[in-house]
Write an enzyme that holds these catalytic residues in place. Structure first.
Site, PDB file in Angstrom:
ATOM      1  N   GLY A  38     -12.609  91.856  17.472  1.00  0.00           N
ATOM      2  CA  GLY A  38     -12.282  91.744  18.654  1.00  0.00           C
ATOM      3  C   GLY A  38     -11.120  91.560  18.851  1.00  0.00           C
ATOM      4  O   GLY A  38     -10.293  91.682  18.408  1.00  0.00           O
ATOM      5  N   LEU A  39     -11.096  90.948  19.774  1.00  0.00           N
ATOM      6  CA  LEU A  39      -9.243  90.511  20.606  1.00  0.00           C
ATOM      7  C   LEU A  39      -8.736  91.376  20.434  1.00  0.00           C
ATOM      8  O   LEU A  39      -7.136  91.035  19.908  1.00  0.00           O
ATOM      9  CB  LEU A  39      -8.910  89.259  19.795  1.00  0.00           C
ATOM     10  CG  LEU A  39      -9.891  87.984  19.689  1.00  0.00           C
ATOM     11  CD1 LEU A  39      -9.101  86.725  18.540  1.00  0.00           C
ATOM     12  CD2 LEU A  39      -9.802  87.340  20.912  1.00  0.00           C
ATOM     13  N   CYS A  40      -8.943  92.684  21.274  1.00  0.00           N
ATOM     14  CA  CYS A  40      -8.065  94.392  21.357  1.00  0.00           C
ATOM     15  C   CYS A  40      -8.199  94.552  22.675  1.00  0.00           C
ATOM     16  O   CYS A  40      -8.459  95.256  23.124  1.00  0.00           O
ATOM     17  CB  CYS A  40      -9.062  95.154  20.143  1.00  0.00           C
ATOM     18  SG  CYS A  40     -10.559  95.368  19.943  1.00  0.00           S
ATOM     19  N   GLY A  41      -8.580  93.725  23.168  1.00  0.00           N
ATOM     20  CA  GLY A  41      -8.361  94.143  24.510  1.00  0.00           C
ATOM     21  C   GLY A  41      -9.910  94.960  25.384  1.00  0.00           C
ATOM     22  O   GLY A  41     -10.471  94.322  24.692  1.00  0.00           O
TER      23      GLY A  41
END
Length: 368
Positions: free
Chosen positions: A141-144
């Site tokens: 994750g942590l990719c918009g």
């Protein structure tokens, strides 16, 4: 007794004298102030004492420290993602010579056969009754909105094909897509994990699964859903028919490569379109040891493997670019939040100092 009170009042007034010795230009840390006694030694000028502030000011100070630490982490993650984008770029460039040679040989063989591809299963169109969707998502994750956009695209395509009366199953690549569709009971034929550095071995396992599914007649067409890398701030969820192939598309389709650049500390991407490789010319009197049809049947799995690897690399580049932008936004938000918290802290600190002064003045007046 009155004499003693008067002496205390004079000592308090001396602390607020306007003489040059009572002030200093030295800066101190947040939450500290200087204690300067008029007429004291040089050691007294550098002495510091902590201001006793309210719990609110201390909590704000701790939160400022936490926000600044978070900003350092997000900036580091952005730089790591940028380095991985450059590595993905190098991997794409490294596969170009093989792809161009394969395209050139395929075009020459098709021309030698006069365009007759009826005996080649991977180039033969069937009546579509069942469709297999191959969807590529990320493992992290942590990719918009990278993963959510791709999942919504695949879900919409699944429902569209179901609405048309077709049987549909899925081949999933990436942990995010696997967990989403498994939890919702979608028909999943196979699933694969994809790291940040796709390899030809991973692409080969995926291409073999797709080829076996198509050649065994278990599906009539395979659609590939992946994220097309456009720039560092934009990527497009795309759908294309992977199998069966189109002879004209293989021999005439061009390509494009991307290159990560930096200017004045800002990252950017340059895209370069490449023309299709020219078909290789085989002399009319050339005798093939194997039939050209068998050669093409051997080339097409290699072409499929190359296409899978290329889309995996492009999807990873899109994920990393989305992570770069997400971490940049997080860093900007942390900077703005730290600025707002600093203003609140300064107000709380100023209120505490003012309160101390008022208490001293009120005490002095009570002694009069």
């Amino acid at each position: 007794m009155k004499l003693l009170c008067f002496a205390s009042l004079l000592a308090s007034a001396a602390a607020f004298t306007s003489s040059g010795a009572a002030f200093t230009t030295q800066s101190y840390n947040v939450g500290e102030r200087s204690v300067n006694i008029a007429g004291g030694s040089a050691a007294h000028h550098s002495r510091k004492a902590t201001i006793v502030m309210s719990g609110k000011a201390n909590a704000i100070r701790d939160r400022i420290k936490t926000v600044n630490n978070t900003k350092k982490i997000t900036m580091a993650m952005k730089l790591v993602a940028a380095a991985k984008v450059r590595r993905a770029q190098d991997a794409v460039l490294a596969t170009r010579p093989f792809s161009e040679t394969l395209q050139s040989v395929f075009g020459g063989l098709v021309n030698r056969m006069g365009g007759d591809t009826a005996d080649i299963p991977l180039l033969t169109q069937r009546e579509v009754k069942k469709v297999t969707i191959c969807c590529i998502t990320g493992d992290r994750g942590l990719c918009g909105g990278y993963n959510s956009f791709m999942i919504k695209k695949a879900e919409a395509r699944f429902n569209e094909l179901k609405g048309a009366g077709l049987d549909v199953d899925m081949v999933l690549i990436g942990k995010k897509g696997i967990s989403y569709f498994q939890n919702r009971g979608y028909p999943i034929r196979a699933s694969f994990e994809c790291g940040q550095n796709p390899t030809s071995k991973e692409a080969l396992a995926i291409s073999e699964e797709l080829l076996n599914t198509y050649l065994s007649g278990e599906t009539d067409t395979i659609e590939l859903l992946y994220t097309k890398f456009v720039s560092l701030i934009a990527s497009t969820p795309s759908v294309r028919t992977l199998v069966p192939f189109s002879a004209s598309e293989i021999s005439q389709k061009g390509d494009e490569v991307f290159q990560l650049t930096s200017s004045s500390g800002d990252f950017g991407v340059e895209r370069k379109e490449l023309a299709a490789a020219e078909p290789q010319e085989f002399p009319n009197d050339m005798i093939f040891e194997q039939d050209p049809v068998q050669i093409i049947n051997s080339i097409l799995p290699l072409y499929l493997n190359g296409q899978i690897l290329r889309t995996l690399q492009e999807s990873v580049a899109s994920e990393l670019a989305a992570r770069m932008q997400s971490m940049q936004s997080a860093s900007d938000n942390a900077k703005a939040l730290a600025k707002d918290l600093s203003l609140q802290y300064n107000r709380a600190r100023q209120a505490a100092v003012t309160q101390e002064i008022l208490e001293i003045v009120a005490g002095a007046q009570a002694l009069e």
